[in-house]
Design a protein around this motif. Structure first.
Motif, PDB file in Angstrom:
ATOM      1  N   THR B  29       3.025  72.067  35.045  1.00 45.15           N
ATOM      2  CA  THR B  29       2.215  72.391  33.957  1.00 45.15           C
ATOM      3  C   THR B  29       1.205  71.367  33.979  1.00 45.15           C
ATOM      4  O   THR B  29       1.695  70.119  33.935  1.00 45.15           O
ATOM      5  N   GLU B  33       0.347  78.394  37.198  1.00 43.82           N
ATOM      6  CA  GLU B  33      -0.385  79.764  37.420  1.00 43.82           C
ATOM      7  C   GLU B  33      -1.330  79.892  38.581  1.00 43.82           C
ATOM      8  O   GLU B  33      -1.462  80.839  38.908  1.00 43.82           O
ATOM      9  N   HIS B 108       0.066  66.993  26.886  1.00 48.30           N
ATOM     10  CA  HIS B 108       0.825  68.327  26.645  1.00 48.30           C
ATOM     11  C   HIS B 108       2.277  68.598  27.075  1.00 48.30           C
ATOM     12  O   HIS B 108       3.186  68.916  26.296  1.00 48.30           O
ATOM     13  N   SER B 109       2.478  68.327  28.423  1.00 44.48           N
ATOM     14  CA  SER B 109       3.514  68.430  29.029  1.00 44.48           C
ATOM     15  C   SER B 109       3.851  67.558  30.162  1.00 44.48           C
ATOM     16  O   SER B 109       4.131  68.109  31.340  1.00 44.48           O
ATOM     17  N   HIS B 164      -5.789  76.259  31.000  1.00 48.14           N
ATOM     18  CA  HIS B 164      -5.207  77.082  29.989  1.00 48.14           C
ATOM     19  C   HIS B 164      -6.210  77.815  28.915  1.00 48.14           C
ATOM     20  O   HIS B 164      -5.863  78.305  27.779  1.00 48.14           O
ATOM     21  N   PRO B 343      10.396  71.117  20.305  1.00 50.86           N
ATOM     22  CA  PRO B 343      11.254  71.835  21.185  1.00 50.86           C
ATOM     23  C   PRO B 343      12.741  71.489  21.697  1.00 50.86           C
ATOM     24  O   PRO B 343      12.981  70.148  21.095  1.00 50.86           O
ATOM     25  N   CYS B 371      14.170  71.019  31.689  1.00 49.96           N
ATOM     26  CA  CYS B 371      14.316  71.325  30.363  1.00 49.96           C
ATOM     27  C   CYS B 371      15.640  70.371  30.040  1.00 49.96           C
ATOM     28  O   CYS B 371      15.716  70.193  28.752  1.00 49.96           O
ATOM     29  N   ALA B 446      13.340  76.238  35.497  1.00 49.47           N
ATOM     30  CA  ALA B 446      13.164  76.949  34.186  1.00 49.47           C
ATOM     31  C   ALA B 446      12.052  76.279  33.244  1.00 49.47           C
ATOM     32  O   ALA B 446      11.219  76.850  32.875  1.00 49.47           O
ATOM     33  N   MET B 447      11.868  74.862  33.191  1.00 49.23           N
ATOM     34  CA  MET B 447      10.856  74.228  32.444  1.00 49.23           C
ATOM     35  C   MET B 447       9.465  74.880  32.465  1.00 49.23           C
ATOM     36  O   MET B 447       8.763  74.909  31.440  1.00 49.23           O
ATOM     37  N   THR B 448       9.013  74.949  33.974  1.00 55.18           N
ATOM     38  CA  THR B 448       7.731  75.333  33.968  1.00 55.18           C
ATOM     39  C   THR B 448       7.676  76.843  33.918  1.00 55.18           C
ATOM     40  O   THR B 448       6.416  77.535  34.324  1.00 55.18           O
ATOM     41  N   GLY B 449       8.463  77.482  33.460  1.00 57.22           N
ATOM     42  CA  GLY B 449       8.413  79.175  33.341  1.00 57.22           C
ATOM     43  C   GLY B 449       9.111  79.942  34.109  1.00 57.22           C
ATOM     44  O   GLY B 449       8.652  81.010  34.768  1.00 57.22           O
ATOM     45  N   HIS B 450      10.355  79.461  34.996  1.00 58.56           N
ATOM     46  CA  HIS B 450      11.098  80.164  35.697  1.00 58.56           C
ATOM     47  C   HIS B 450      10.625  80.678  37.058  1.00 58.56           C
ATOM     48  O   HIS B 450      10.415  81.776  37.277  1.00 58.56           O
ATOM     49  N   LEU B 517      17.741  82.549  29.302  1.00 58.94           N
ATOM     50  CA  LEU B 517      16.468  82.990  29.015  1.00 58.94           C
ATOM     51  C   LEU B 517      15.764  83.877  30.237  1.00 58.94           C
ATOM     52  O   LEU B 517      15.412  84.838  30.234  1.00 58.94           O
TER      53      LEU B 517
END
Ligand SMILES: Cc1ncc(C[n+]2csc(CCOP(=O)(O)OP(=O)(O)O)c2C)c(N)n1
Lengths: 197, 586
Positions: B29, B33, B108-109, B164, B343, B371, B446-450, B517
């Protein structure tokens, strides 16, 4: 066309804040506005707070709303609404989903979830008007909690001049195909709740 | 046609339009994307590499072979990959090579907010910095052209806010290209084999290139002066330009789309037009110091902080305090004290079982990033260091060599293990260590969206691929003591950890359960039998959000609970269980 309209979304991860704010950006674009949108969702899947900024204008520079500049606050969760008084413009409107998601410190009995009245006075004290929407209740009635955001969007649409078709088209274009009808229904329900008929 | 796109979507779209055929990245992150989106365009090859360095090497190879290549990473990924930045700066390449680097001002992350513009200067390569999604799209093509005409990798810098944020992008036709025929690999040792003798030959070429790039910076449309009044002249770039435009609507601007090398001529021209020069940039005084070296007086970090992310409001307040604009924007709104929403591990997360056991055994756990770093947060409080990806295994070796009273373990995620845990594991075995490594393997990044990873059996573009088994890998290195356990089985977890930490040889535990998840696991929610509950607090101590302390006992929120059953396992009274027909517990 207004010179600018600034919207701020607040919610909790998993409530669909991002999708609904995307729909709002799309409505602005289809109605001829320059639009920008910004979101912070780093850890949102893990139950953190989510914020999203949507700006419509003749020409928009910054993708984020400035403090004291938000014309509308769209809160998907009550406690999250209370975090943003400093962003409200004079005469702004806060549309709040009557729905609580308990944060961990409240679960552990260490802190108190604020009363509805407290939340309202935090926002009115900063110059906002508060409108409660039974988004969660309506969504449950329609069979899916995830619809609450679109109900709220319907309530927002009733306060703006853009034609209803622009809204329903954006909803249809952005939600997953198999949930199109249900989302439009939820949107119209929210719109009706706000116009009171 | 116009479309609303995020900065990252626009980068991917721009890469596709520009005919890039090979893309490689490791998630992070706010960069993830870019490759995610790029991978979906027709006719492209895209991969999740094991780490950023590998991704950058893949990009280098593709460009050496004459292809146009895209590499993407978050700012700290550049630390891992910087070797490649330095060698590709020397070798140059045949096809264009674009590296998108995503900084994270405001963290932010991320674990830090380093300013990666320094890398451009450090490695003597050009860096572009777009300011919205349309510019992001265009920047990829511009970067490729620079890369190919100056024989250099080009870094495009983005930040979380740009990546983003969404804004309007003009749709274009992709360049229709006939598929290129394979040509023979062009061999040129003095350019591509960086032994000292050849590298010495390259250094002057790089210095010469930098001079030419500085000349290019004066004339490229990426940099432009936007005329305004003669009071203040602002030098800025990226999304900060957008903020500054709102706060200083009438000023004269030098908007930089290329932040390295900087255009001395344009800076002097701006200074000549206005009474006062002001540099507005997030993080370090990168542009400001250069302006000062030119002998031009400027305001900069004396007004605008070098810490944290900017926003229009923050810039306005800084400018008001310094008297650059009138007014004092002291907000009259008092901020309420409200419960935070940090979180936490998701309901049903397998990591919870492991960390609860570590907490109960009072183990000192040296950690890593993912995570599972949330295991450091209360009430689990069961991880005690986290610096960068892959750090855990080297750190525990150092701790154990000093020797502390505590039982110690290293804890590392599956994706992190493949990223930078394998070499440290080999080092551990090689040096006859007695340390224990636990891989918390949730079968996904997982942390970054699977995102898929070498242990998940799928590639980025959805192809099947053999699962690389962590336990077998450890055995092949020479680990004799290796156990694979289910983190929900509390007794087994406790016994296995005890057994491993007292062992004289280095050992490995794989605590394996898929991310709930990701697999969308949901079993019926559990309920508490208030008759049996004695409010011992065990279930509260696992930090699972559906479990709530209420008047006279404990309640489980059925909407949030996924029914993993871990709270039932550790309940001292057997008071938690599935709902039976009568509404109580069985
Ligand atoms: C060098 C570097 N690259 C990328 C990241 C971003 N990042 C943080 S954690 C993580 C993945 C963690 O995955 P895994 O180890 O499988 O743990 P999980 O989140 O699944 O528990 C990534 C990619 C980073 N912090 N540093």
């Amino acid at each position: 066309m207004k010179k600018k309209i600034d919207f701020l979304f607040a919610g909790v991860g998993g409530q669909g804040t991002i999708l609904v704010s995307n729909i709002l950006a799309e409505v602005g674009k289809s109605c001829g506005y320059d639009v920008k949108k910004s979101e912070v969702h780093g850890m949102s899947q893990r139950g953190g707070a989510v914020e999203s900024h949507v700006r419509w204008g003749e020409k928009v520079y910054a993708p984020v709303v400035e403090e004291g500049g938000a014309d509308y606050l769209m809160a998907f969760e009550m406690l999250e609404a209370a975090r943003w008084p400093h962003y409200l413009a004079p005469g702004s409107i806060a549309i709040i989903n009557r729905h609580r998601v308990m944060p961990p410190s409240v679960n552990l009995g260490k802190e108190k979830y604020p009363e509805e009245k407290e939340i309202e006075s935090i926002l009115t004290g900063a110059g906002g008007q508060v409108t409660w929407v039974e988004g969660a209740a309506k969504a449950l009635e329609l069979g899916n909690m995830a619809l609450a955001g679109v109900v709220l969007l319907g309530a927002l649409s009733a306060r703006l001049d853009e034609p209803v078709e622009a809204w329903t088209k954006a909803v249809e274009d952005l939600v997953p195909a198999k949930f199109k009808e249900l989302n439009v229904k939820a949107f119209l329900a929210g719109r009706e709740m706000a116009t009171g008929n | 046609m116009k479309k609303i796109m995020s900065g990252n979507e626009a980068f991917a779209y721009g890469a596709y339009l520009a005919g890039i055929k090979v893309g490689a990245a490791y998630p992070g992150t706010p960069s993830t994307e870019i490759m995610d989106n790029f991978s979906k365009y027709p006719g492209v090859y895209a991969e999740w590499s094991a780490n950023e360095k590998v991704a950058f090497d893949v990009g280098a190879g593709a460009a050496y072979a004459g292809g146009r290549a895209l590499v993407a990473m978050k700012h700290v990924g550049m630390n891992v990959a910087s070797e490649v930045l330095f060698y590709t700066s020397y070798t140059g390449m045949k096809g264009g090579l674009v590296v998108i680097n995503a900084d994270d001002p405001g963290m932010h992350s991320s674990q830090n907010e380093q300013d990666n513009r320094h890398y451009a200067r450090f490695a003597k390569v050009p860096m572009l910095e777009p300011a919205d999604s349309e510019e992001a799209k265009q920047s990829v093509k511009a970067a490729l052209e620079i890369s190919e005409s100056f024989d250099t990798p080009v870094v495009v810098r983005t930040t979380t806010r740009l990546s983003h944020s969404l804004s309007i992008v003009e749709m274009e036709e992709p360049v229709a290209e006939a598929p290129a025929e394979s040509v023979a690999y062009e061999r040129n040792a003095s350019k591509y084999v960086m032994v000292p003798a050849y590298a010495r030959g390259r250094h002057p070429v790089i210095e010469e290139r930098l001079k030419k790039l500085a000349e290019f910076a004066e004339t490229t449309p990426l940099n432009r002066i936007e005329p305004g009044d003669d009071q203040i002249g602002i030098i800025t770039s990226g999304v900060v330009y957008q903020y500054a435009r709102e706060v200083f609507p009438n000023a004269t601007f030098l908007k930089l789309g290329m932040v390295y090398p900087l255009p001395d001529g344009l800076i002097r021209e701006l200074a000549g037009r206005v009474k006062q020069v002001v540099v507005i940039e997030e993080l370090d005084p990168f542009i400001e110091e250069h302006v000062r070296l030119l002998g031009i007086q400027t305001r900069g970090k004396d007004v605008f902080s070098n810490i944290g992310e900017f926003s229009p409001g923050r810039i306005r307040r800084f400018a008001q305090e310094a008297g650059l604009i009138p007014g004092s924007n002291q907000s009259t709104v008092t901020m309420p004290q409200l419960p935070g929403r940090p979180p936490m591990l998701c309901p049903g997360c397998g990591h919870r079982g492991l960390f609860y056991a570590l907490q109960r055994l009072n183990v000192a756990a040296f950690g890593d990033i993912g995570c599972y770093t949330l295991g450091a947060a209360p009430p689990l409080s069961a991880m005690h260091t986290c610096g960068c990806m892959g750090a855990s295994i080297g750190v525990i070796q150092g701790v154990d060599r000093v020797g502390v009273k505590d039982r110690t373990v290293a804890v590392i995620g599956d994706s992190t293990f493949f990223h930078s845990g394998v070499a440290p594991l080999i080092s551990l075995k090689y040096n006859n260590s007695s340390s224990t490594v636990i891989v918390v393997d949730n079968r996904i990044t997982a942390m970054t969206g699977h995102q898929e990873n070498p242990g998940s059996g799928k590639t980025l573009q959805g192809a099947d691929t053999p699962v690389i088994k962590i336990d077998e890998l450890a055995r092949s290195i020479g680990f004799n003591k290796v156990d694979v356990i289910n983190p929900y089985e509390f007794r087994t977890v406790v016994d296995t950890i005890k057994d491993h930490v007292q062992s004289e040889e280095s050992s490995l535990i794989v605590a394996q359960y898929p991310c709930v998840l990701n697999i969308r696991e949901k079993k019926p929610a559990l309920v508490v039998d208030v008759e049996k509950c004695n409010e011992c607090g065990n279930c509260i101590r696992i930090g699972c959000s559906p479990i709530t302390k209420v008047e006279g006992g404990i309640s489980i929120n059925a909407e949030l609970c996924i029914g993993c059953g871990f709270c039932a396992t550790i309940c001292s009274q057997g008071a938690i269980g599935p709902q039976n027909k009568e509404g109580g517990t069985d």
